[in-house]
Design a protein around this motif. Structure first.
Motif, PDB file in Angstrom:
ATOM      1  N   MET A   1       0.832  -1.178   0.000  1.00 46.34           N
ATOM      2  CA  MET A   1       0.000   0.000   0.000  1.00 46.34           C
ATOM      3  C   MET A   1       0.884   1.253   0.000  1.00 46.34           C
ATOM      4  N   ALA A   2       0.595   2.169  -0.890  1.00 46.18           N
ATOM      5  CA  ALA A   2       1.358   3.407  -0.990  1.00 46.18           C
ATOM      6  C   ALA A   2       0.934   4.378   0.118  1.00 46.18           C
ATOM      7  N   TYR A   3       1.895   5.177   0.540  1.00 43.88           N
ATOM      8  CA  TYR A   3       1.624   6.230   1.513  1.00 43.88           C
ATOM      9  C   TYR A   3       1.009   7.428   0.808  1.00 43.88           C
ATOM     10  N   SER A   4       0.524   8.385   1.573  1.00 46.08           N
ATOM     11  CA  SER A   4       0.133   9.662   0.979  1.00 46.08           C
ATOM     12  C   SER A   4       1.419  10.450   0.714  1.00 46.08           C
ATOM     13  N   ALA A   5       1.364  11.329  -0.267  1.00 42.41           N
ATOM     14  CA  ALA A   5       2.533  12.172  -0.554  1.00 42.41           C
ATOM     15  C   ALA A   5       2.871  13.024   0.667  1.00 42.41           C
ATOM     16  N   LEU A   6       1.857  13.442   1.416  1.00 39.21           N
ATOM     17  CA  LEU A   6       2.101  14.266   2.595  1.00 39.21           C
ATOM     18  C   LEU A   6       2.823  13.474   3.688  1.00 39.21           C
TER      19      LEU A   6
ATOM     20  N   VAL B   1      12.842  10.292  -4.847  1.00 36.16           N
ATOM     21  CA  VAL B   1      12.556   9.078  -4.071  1.00 36.16           C
ATOM     22  C   VAL B   1      11.454   8.267  -4.760  1.00 36.16           C
ATOM     23  N   GLN B   2      10.465   8.942  -5.319  1.00 40.79           N
ATOM     24  CA  GLN B   2       9.403   8.222  -6.035  1.00 40.79           C
ATOM     25  C   GLN B   2       9.964   7.544  -7.287  1.00 40.79           C
ATOM     26  N   SER B   3      10.829   8.236  -8.007  1.00 41.94           N
ATOM     27  CA  SER B   3      11.437   7.667  -9.222  1.00 41.94           C
ATOM     28  C   SER B   3      12.234   6.406  -8.902  1.00 41.94           C
ATOM     29  N   TRP B   4      13.090   6.492  -7.897  1.00 40.36           N
ATOM     30  CA  TRP B   4      13.919   5.350  -7.523  1.00 40.36           C
ATOM     31  C   TRP B   4      13.075   4.206  -6.968  1.00 40.36           C
ATOM     32  N   TYR B   5      12.099   4.534  -6.145  1.00 39.10           N
ATOM     33  CA  TYR B   5      11.268   3.493  -5.546  1.00 39.10           C
ATOM     34  C   TYR B   5      10.514   2.734  -6.643  1.00 39.10           C
ATOM     35  N   TYR B   6       9.935   3.472  -7.573  1.00 39.46           N
ATOM     36  CA  TYR B   6       9.197   2.815  -8.658  1.00 39.46           C
ATOM     37  C   TYR B   6      10.136   2.003  -9.549  1.00 39.46           C
TER      38      TYR B   6
ATOM     39  N   TYR C   1      12.884   0.429  -8.732  1.00 40.71           N
ATOM     40  CA  TYR C   1      13.364  -0.806  -8.108  1.00 40.71           C
ATOM     41  C   TYR C   1      12.277  -1.660  -7.471  1.00 40.71           C
ATOM     42  N   ARG C   2      11.112  -1.118  -7.215  1.00 41.21           N
ATOM     43  CA  ARG C   2      10.031  -1.889  -6.579  1.00 41.21           C
ATOM     44  C   ARG C   2       8.816  -2.065  -7.486  1.00 41.21           C
ATOM     45  N   ASN C   3       8.814  -1.378  -8.626  1.00 40.69           N
ATOM     46  CA  ASN C   3       7.717  -1.443  -9.587  1.00 40.69           C
ATOM     47  C   ASN C   3       6.367  -1.130  -8.941  1.00 40.69           C
ATOM     48  N   GLN C   4       6.410  -0.270  -7.951  1.00 40.09           N
ATOM     49  CA  GLN C   4       5.197   0.249  -7.322  1.00 40.09           C
ATOM     50  C   GLN C   4       5.541   1.616  -6.740  1.00 40.09           C
ATOM     51  N   PRO C   5       4.544   2.486  -6.616  1.00 39.72           N
ATOM     52  CA  PRO C   5       4.848   3.813  -6.089  1.00 39.72           C
ATOM     53  C   PRO C   5       5.027   3.792  -4.573  1.00 39.72           C
ATOM     54  N   LEU C   6       5.868   4.668  -4.079  1.00 37.43           N
ATOM     55  CA  LEU C   6       6.024   4.847  -2.637  1.00 37.43           C
ATOM     56  C   LEU C   6       4.842   5.631  -2.088  1.00 37.43           C
ATOM     57  N   PHE C   7       4.338   6.564  -2.881  1.00 35.23           N
ATOM     58  CA  PHE C   7       3.176   7.353  -2.451  1.00 35.23           C
ATOM     59  C   PHE C   7       2.206   7.541  -3.604  1.00 35.23           C
ATOM     60  N   ASP C   8       1.018   7.978  -3.252  1.00 34.08           N
ATOM     61  CA  ASP C   8      -0.131   7.929  -4.152  1.00 34.08           C
ATOM     62  C   ASP C   8      -0.520   9.276  -4.766  1.00 34.08           C
TER      63      ASP C   8
ATOM     64  N   GLU D   1      11.082  -0.655   6.918  1.00 33.22           N
ATOM     65  CA  GLU D   1      12.507  -0.489   6.648  1.00 33.22           C
ATOM     66  C   GLU D   1      12.792  -0.131   5.198  1.00 33.22           C
ATOM     67  N   GLU D   2      12.017  -0.678   4.279  1.00 35.78           N
ATOM     68  CA  GLU D   2      12.249  -0.396   2.864  1.00 35.78           C
ATOM     69  C   GLU D   2      11.964   1.065   2.542  1.00 35.78           C
ATOM     70  N   ALA D   3      10.840   1.571   2.985  1.00 34.71           N
ATOM     71  CA  ALA D   3      10.496   2.969   2.726  1.00 34.71           C
ATOM     72  C   ALA D   3      11.502   3.905   3.385  1.00 34.71           C
ATOM     73  N   VAL D   4      11.827   3.643   4.644  1.00 33.04           N
ATOM     74  CA  VAL D   4      12.788   4.483   5.368  1.00 33.04           C
ATOM     75  C   VAL D   4      14.143   4.447   4.679  1.00 33.04           C
ATOM     76  N   SER D   5      14.539   3.286   4.193  1.00 34.66           N
ATOM     77  CA  SER D   5      15.816   3.150   3.509  1.00 34.66           C
ATOM     78  C   SER D   5      15.864   4.011   2.242  1.00 34.66           C
ATOM     79  N   PHE D   6      14.797   4.000   1.460  1.00 30.10           N
ATOM     80  CA  PHE D   6      14.763   4.812   0.234  1.00 30.10           C
ATOM     81  C   PHE D   6      14.787   6.298   0.574  1.00 30.10           C
ATOM     82  N   ILE D   7      14.048   6.698   1.596  1.00 28.66           N
ATOM     83  CA  ILE D   7      14.018   8.105   2.011  1.00 28.66           C
ATOM     84  C   ILE D   7      15.407   8.534   2.472  1.00 28.66           C
ATOM     85  N   ASP D   8      16.019   7.728   3.309  1.00 32.45           N
ATOM     86  CA  ASP D   8      17.351   8.073   3.813  1.00 32.45           C
ATOM     87  C   ASP D   8      18.407   8.063   2.711  1.00 32.45           C
ATOM     88  N   GLU D   9      18.265   7.189   1.742  1.00 32.29           N
ATOM     89  CA  GLU D   9      19.219   7.173   0.623  1.00 32.29           C
ATOM     90  C   GLU D   9      19.033   8.418  -0.245  1.00 32.29           C
TER      91      GLU D   9
END
Length: 165
Positions: free
Chosen positions: A1-6, A36-41, A43-50, A108-116
């Motif tokens: 499930m994607a997070y909200s952009a906020l 972060v959205q570009s990289w997440y999509y 490597y995960r083929n899904q959006p981090l946020f909606d 951990e995955e979301a936090v890792s992408f944000i921190d990277e």
């Protein structure tokens, strides 16, 4: 499930409040969200946020995030964004609550992408990040004129700035 952009924006703001992200202006926040959205999509083929990025003059922008933080202008963001959600009760069917959306910090995955994203792009100013999004071959540059049109996730994932691949 994607997070909200906020919620993801607030994660960056939290890191700035922890002194892990310098100079977090509204423009810099938009570009960090974009990367972060570009990289997440990619490597995960899904959006981090909606939410959807649109083509604006100074690069990719999520309009709702723009409006939430535009009051800061070119200054650093000092507080997280919030939203109002209905919380009707039997006594008051029109009750509401102000909520500060957050990511799950145990994700951990979301936090890792944000921190990277912070590690790679955090030292760069919002203006410089904006210029990076304008380079030939980037998602913003190939998606058309800065007319407010959408930038697809696929285009974002396939056309991340070449110097950061």
């Amino acid at each position: 499930m994607a997070y909200s952009a906020l919620a993801v924006a607030n994660a960056f703001i939290r890191r700035a409040q922890e002194n892990k992200l310098p100079g977090l202006t509204p423009m810099k926040l938009q570009k960090l969200l974009f990367y972060v959205q570009s990289w997440y999509y990619k490597y995960r083929n899904q959006p981090l946020f909606d939410d959807v990025f649109t083509r604006w003059t100074y690069g990719p922008v999520i309009p709702s995030i723009y409006h939430e933080f535009k009051g800061y202008g070119a200054s650093e963001i000092k507080a997280p964004g919030s939203t109002i959600v209905p919380r009707p009760t039997r006594e008051n069917p029109f009750a509401y609550e102000v909520v500060v959306p957050e990511i799950n910090w145990n994700d951990e995955e979301a936090v890792s992408f944000i921190d990277e994203a912070i590690r790679v792009y955090g030292p760069i100013s919002g203006w410089q990040l904006s210029q990076m999004t304008h380079q030939p071959g980037t998602a913003w540059a190939i998606s058309g004129p800065p007319d407010g049109g959408p930038i697809s996730l696929q285009t974002m994932a396939e056309n991340i700035h070449p110097g950061n691949a």
